[in-house]
Motif scaffolding. Structure first.
Motif, PDB file in Angstrom:
ATOM      1  N   ASP A 151       0.748  -1.129  -0.354  1.00  0.00           N
ATOM      2  CA  ASP A 151       0.071   0.052  -0.054  1.00  0.00           C
ATOM      3  C   ASP A 151       1.149   1.535  -0.003  1.00  0.00           C
ATOM      4  OD1 ASP A 151      -2.378  -1.418  -0.054  1.00  0.00           O
ATOM      5  OD2 ASP A 151      -2.665  -1.040   2.166  1.00  0.00           O
ATOM      6  N   GLU A 152       1.701   1.263   0.396  1.00  0.00           N
ATOM      7  CA  GLU A 152       2.951   1.986   1.043  1.00  0.00           C
ATOM      8  C   GLU A 152       3.348   2.483  -0.594  1.00  0.00           C
ATOM      9  OE1 GLU A 152       4.179   2.322   5.783  1.00  0.00           O
ATOM     10  OE2 GLU A 152       5.045   0.953   3.743  1.00  0.00           O
ATOM     11  N   PHE A 153       3.918   1.320  -1.235  1.00  0.00           N
ATOM     12  CA  PHE A 153       4.475   1.729  -2.587  1.00  0.00           C
ATOM     13  C   PHE A 153       3.740   2.201  -3.959  1.00  0.00           C
ATOM     14  CE2 PHE A 153       5.082   0.515  -6.810  1.00  0.00           C
ATOM     15  CZ  PHE A 153       6.699   1.208  -6.710  1.00  0.00           C
ATOM     16  N   ILE A 154       2.419   1.824  -3.264  1.00  0.00           N
ATOM     17  CA  ILE A 154       1.504   2.046  -4.200  1.00  0.00           C
ATOM     18  C   ILE A 154       1.303   3.882  -4.273  1.00  0.00           C
ATOM     19  CG2 ILE A 154      -0.984   1.809  -5.345  1.00  0.00           C
ATOM     20  CD1 ILE A 154      -0.836  -1.347  -4.895  1.00  0.00           C
ATOM     21  N   LEU A 155       0.400   3.974  -2.829  1.00  0.00           N
ATOM     22  CA  LEU A 155       0.651   5.052  -2.530  1.00  0.00           C
ATOM     23  C   LEU A 155       1.538   6.041  -2.879  1.00  0.00           C
ATOM     24  CD1 LEU A 155      -1.104   7.692  -1.777  1.00  0.00           C
ATOM     25  CD2 LEU A 155      -0.121   7.326   0.606  1.00  0.00           C
ATOM     26  N   ALA A 171       7.558  -8.448  -7.722  1.00  0.00           N
ATOM     27  CA  ALA A 171       8.076  -6.958  -8.257  1.00  0.00           C
ATOM     28  C   ALA A 171       6.831  -5.924  -7.930  1.00  0.00           C
ATOM     29  CB  ALA A 171       8.848  -7.368  -9.501  1.00  0.00           C
ATOM     30  N   PHE A 172       6.548  -4.907  -8.013  1.00  0.00           N
ATOM     31  CA  PHE A 172       6.008  -3.989  -8.545  1.00  0.00           C
ATOM     32  C   PHE A 172       6.449  -3.392  -9.905  1.00  0.00           C
ATOM     33  CE2 PHE A 172       6.063  -4.029  -3.746  1.00  0.00           C
ATOM     34  CZ  PHE A 172       4.506  -3.510  -4.069  1.00  0.00           C
ATOM     35  N   GLU A 173       5.630  -3.201 -10.985  1.00  0.00           N
ATOM     36  CA  GLU A 173       6.074  -3.326 -12.308  1.00  0.00           C
ATOM     37  C   GLU A 173       4.963  -1.432 -11.989  1.00  0.00           C
ATOM     38  OE1 GLU A 173       4.972  -5.732 -15.819  1.00  0.00           O
ATOM     39  OE2 GLU A 173       4.418  -6.511 -13.862  1.00  0.00           O
ATOM     40  N   VAL A 174       5.610  -0.293 -12.403  1.00  0.00           N
ATOM     41  CA  VAL A 174       5.047   0.750 -12.508  1.00  0.00           C
ATOM     42  C   VAL A 174       5.134   1.439 -14.312  1.00  0.00           C
ATOM     43  CG1 VAL A 174       4.937   3.483 -11.622  1.00  0.00           C
ATOM     44  CG2 VAL A 174       5.724   1.207 -10.891  1.00  0.00           C
ATOM     45  N   PHE A 175       4.222   1.732 -14.565  1.00  0.00           N
ATOM     46  CA  PHE A 175       4.134   2.123 -15.567  1.00  0.00           C
ATOM     47  C   PHE A 175       3.295   3.986 -15.991  1.00  0.00           C
ATOM     48  CE2 PHE A 175       2.999  -2.026 -16.975  1.00  0.00           C
ATOM     49  CZ  PHE A 175       3.324  -2.295 -17.824  1.00  0.00           C
TER      50      PHE A 175
END
Length: 241
Positions: A151-155, A171-175
């Protein structure tokens, strides 16, 4: 958040690239050279900075990057590359977009056409599949390198300007929008994050399943294209990636 993960495909390609590291570095050096023609200082040349970040993510030695920059700064003759894209369909009707940097369009065009034709594909006209892809910024952060909760990463990513975030166990993938890529990347870096991948990519707007009986032929075609010295990137809308 919704989306289709690229990460498993990238992991597979990274493993394959371990045995082809010299070729990977050669292609990255060509990209760096072309970008550095517009300015040898990455602080003043965003295009050069992006490709250098991409090279760092691939563990390209700094000496290799510096040689490519100095070669461009020296303005040596006989080192002119054209950017060219090819569009077509692979086995099973999968859309394929090929980006190349070449000093011989005839050679590259012939190689790409043969790769398609001999492996169940067909090369198309300009615009035949490009409409199925959107240009996006793409960042990958491994969970093992992160002290933040999901949640902290997404925010954090949303506040930085991310358009979409895909989460997985690894992993987290960010577009991002292309124009926002550098800003988002800088803000996440300033927050202490490190990237496993950082690049501008082409993201499919719809996906196509490769039939099981066409999979080996499709994989062979993509492998031949990726091994070509002039081909920098191959994008597909395969749902199997």
């Amino acid at each position: 958040m919704a989306g289709h993960s690229k990460w498993k495909n990238i992991q597979g390609r990274k493993n394959a690239q371990d045995s082809k590291r010299a070729k990977v570095f050669q292609k990255l050096a060509k990209e760096i050279y072309v970008a550095a023609k517009s300015g040898a200082d990455p602080a003043l040349n965003p295009a050069l900075r992006l490709v250098m970040d991409k090279a760092k993510a691939a563990n390209m030695p700094n000496d290799n990057m510096e040689r490519a920059i100095q070669k461009a700064a020296g303005n040596q003759a006989g080192e002119n590359y054209d950017e060219i894209s090819y569009e077509g369909y692979g086995p099973g009707g999968v859309a394929v977009l090929v980006h190349a940097l070449t000093d011989n369009k005839n050679r590259t065009g012939t190689n790409v056409r043969v790769a398609f034709n001999k492996n169940g594909g067909s090369l198309g006209e300009t615009g035949s599949v490009a409409y199925m892809f959107n240009r996006k910024g793409y960042l990958v952060v491994l969970r093992e390198n992160l002290d933040l909760s999901e949640d902290e990463f997404i925010l954090l990513a949303i506040e930085a300007g991310a358009e979409d975030i895909i989460t997985s166990d690894e992993a987290f993938e960010v577009f991002t929008a292309p124009a926002d890529f550098t800003v988002v990347k800088d803000e996440l870096e300033q927050a202490g994050l490190k990237f496993e991948a950082a690049e501008l990519t082409m993201q499919p707007t719809l996906y196509q399943e490769v039939p099981e009986n066409k999979r080996a032929e499709f994989d062979k075609m993509i492998s031949i294209l990726e091994d070509d010295d002039d081909v920098q990137e191959v994008y597909t809308n395969s749902n199997n990636d």
